[in-house]
Enzyme design. Structure first.
Site, PDB file in Angstrom:
ATOM      1  N   GLY A 182      17.486 -10.196   4.885  1.00 22.96           N
ATOM      2  CA  GLY A 182      16.970 -11.443   5.445  1.00 22.96           C
ATOM      3  C   GLY A 182      18.118 -12.332   5.886  1.00 22.96           C
ATOM      4  N   SER A 188      12.081  -6.260   0.549  1.00 28.23           N
ATOM      5  CA  SER A 188      12.486  -4.862   0.688  1.00 28.23           C
ATOM      6  C   SER A 188      13.187  -4.683   2.025  1.00 28.23           C
ATOM      7  CB  SER A 188      11.280  -3.911   0.654  1.00 28.23           C
ATOM      8  OG  SER A 188      11.705  -2.570   0.859  1.00 28.23           O
ATOM      9  N   LYS A 230      15.065   0.125  -6.024  1.00 33.77           N
ATOM     10  CA  LYS A 230      14.975  -0.870  -7.097  1.00 33.77           C
ATOM     11  C   LYS A 230      13.990  -1.984  -6.754  1.00 33.77           C
ATOM     12  CE  LYS A 230      18.598  -2.271  -9.351  1.00 33.77           C
ATOM     13  NZ  LYS A 230      19.956  -2.795  -9.657  1.00 33.77           N
ATOM     14  N   ALA A 247       3.106  -6.051   0.122  1.00 36.50           N
ATOM     15  CA  ALA A 247       3.396  -5.596   1.479  1.00 36.50           C
ATOM     16  C   ALA A 247       3.794  -4.126   1.401  1.00 36.50           C
ATOM     17  CB  ALA A 247       4.510  -6.429   2.098  1.00 36.50           C
ATOM     18  N   TYR A 298      12.441   4.849   0.816  1.00 37.56           N
ATOM     19  CA  TYR A 298      11.512   3.786   1.226  1.00 37.56           C
ATOM     20  C   TYR A 298      10.066   4.208   1.001  1.00 37.56           C
ATOM     21  CZ  TYR A 298       9.350   0.214   4.221  1.00 37.56           C
ATOM     22  OH  TYR A 298       8.579  -0.824   4.718  1.00 37.56           O
ATOM     23  N   TYR A 348      -1.654  -2.760 -12.603  1.00 35.59           N
ATOM     24  CA  TYR A 348      -1.806  -4.143 -13.064  1.00 35.59           C
ATOM     25  C   TYR A 348      -3.225  -4.642 -12.828  1.00 35.59           C
ATOM     26  CZ  TYR A 348       2.690  -5.787 -14.787  1.00 35.59           C
ATOM     27  OH  TYR A 348       3.791  -6.026 -15.571  1.00 35.59           O
ATOM     28  N   THR A 386       5.313  -3.489  13.379  1.00 39.07           N
ATOM     29  CA  THR A 386       5.098  -4.870  13.814  1.00 39.07           C
ATOM     30  C   THR A 386       6.366  -5.363  14.495  1.00 39.07           C
ATOM     31  OG1 THR A 386       3.610  -5.214  11.942  1.00 39.07           O
ATOM     32  CG2 THR A 386       4.418  -7.182  13.051  1.00 39.07           C
ATOM     33  N   ARG A 389      15.365  -0.673  14.425  1.00 42.01           N
ATOM     34  CA  ARG A 389      14.098  -0.099  14.845  1.00 42.01           C
ATOM     35  C   ARG A 389      13.998  -0.060  16.367  1.00 42.01           C
ATOM     36  NH1 ARG A 389      10.476  -3.143  10.268  1.00 42.01           N
ATOM     37  NH2 ARG A 389      12.095  -4.712  10.574  1.00 42.01           N
TER      38      ARG A 389
END
Length: 323
Positions: free
Chosen positions: A37, A76, A92, A115, A146, A160, A176, A187
């Site tokens: 990010g 991620s 991780k 996601a 991945y 959960y 996307t 990409r």
């Protein structure tokens, strides 16, 4: 006013979700360790009273004081270039990070959205891909870090839900695109855009006959919000079923940009999916959602963004991404 925590909130999709909820008047806590990010994606929000940024690796214990209504786990690496560069971090965040995010949501009594990705289907033997398809994944291949991280994250999320009664939902996100994708994302759309705008050859892997289905980011955000605010538990495909070959997409981007760049063909990467198209029947029926932005319009908007970025960052190196 809802209070929402978004992990990976400084990434491409996460930052658009931060925008949406801040505009909606909700309070947003964005958590990101900035591995892939970037602060640029959220810089315009830093002065907003209902937005807060925490630089933190979610594979460690997550703490946010006060009530939380929703937790959206988007942390991620997401492009092949990124998760091949950061294979351990990818595994991780899909395992430990998902566990920590789920534990945090449980402690807060918040609804949790994972996601996930179309990559859980691997190189599919069923086309288009419905949520009932279990996939064709190579667990020890280069893309397995991945694919399996996301498959594990889905299993943990359902555990959960079943064991702790946590309110959860799973978005299986297909390709996307849109503003804020990194120039060096790796990409196909960022690669084709930057190559065409620079007058460089467009690198197509394989013979270009492999297909993808691309969804403009605003449509995806709407689908995420509808899923989050629903009572749906089972995974839901979110993507645009408008399928196109990689070569056709390269030619379309070249035309939109007004470039005369040639197309070069390179060897197909290991385990690269040959087809990709979502069956969005479940999204239509349960969420009343389907994409609305035509591909031509979305690509024009994205091209304008990339043109502006390249004009302001003239020293950016060529981006030789993967399809």
């Amino acid at each position: 006013m809802a209070r929402i925590v978004i992990t990976g909130g400084a990434g491409f999709l996460g930052s658009h979700l931060c925008d949406y909820f801040v505009r909606n008047g909700d309070e947003v806590v964005c958590i990101d360790n900035l591995l892939t990010g970037t602060p640029d994606n959220i810089a315009h929000l830093l002065g907003e009273p209902n937005f807060r940024f925490i630089c933190h690796d979610v594979t460690n214990f997550i703490y946010v004081e006060g009530r939380v209504d929703y937790v959206l786990h988007f942390a991620s690496p997401a492009s092949p270039l990124d998760y091949m560069r950061y294979p351990i971090q990818t595994l991780k965040v899909g395992s430990l990070g998902t566990h920590k995010a789920l534990g945090f949501a449980k402690a807060k009594g918040a609804r949790f959205l994972l996601a996930s990705t179309s990559e859980v289907y691997g190189d599919p033997l069923v086309h288009p891909q419905p949520e009932t398809y279990w996939g064709n994944v190579n667990p020890i291949g280069v893309r397995g870090v991945y694919d399996e991280a996301k498959r594990f994250a889905e299993a943990m999320t359902m555990a959960y839900h079943r064991y702790h009664g946590l309110s959860t939902c799973i978005a299986r996100i297909f390709n996307t695109y849109g503003e804020r994708m990194r120039l060096s994302d790796g990409r196909m759309i960022p690669a084709f855009m930057t190559q065409a705008l620079r007058g460089e050859p467009l690198t197509v892997f394989g013979d270009g006959s492999q297909t993808r289905s691309i969804c403009y980011v605003s449509d995806l955000v709407e689908g995420i919000v509808r899923l989050l605010t629903s009572e749906v538990v089972e995974p839901v495909n979110l993507g645009n079923p408008d399928e196109i070959s990689v070569r056709e997409l390269a030619e379309e981007i070249r035309s939109i940009v007004g470039s005369s760049s040639p197309i070069e063909f390179h060897a197909l990467p290991e385990d690269d999916p040959k087809v990709r198209r979502p069956d969005i029947t479940r999204a239509r029926e349960l969420l009343g959602w389907e994409p609305r932005i035509p591909r031509s319009e979305g690509l024009r908007r994205t091209a304008d963004y990339f043109r502006q970025r390249l004009n302001s960052l003239a020293t950016v190196q060529p981006d030789h991404g993967r399809n």
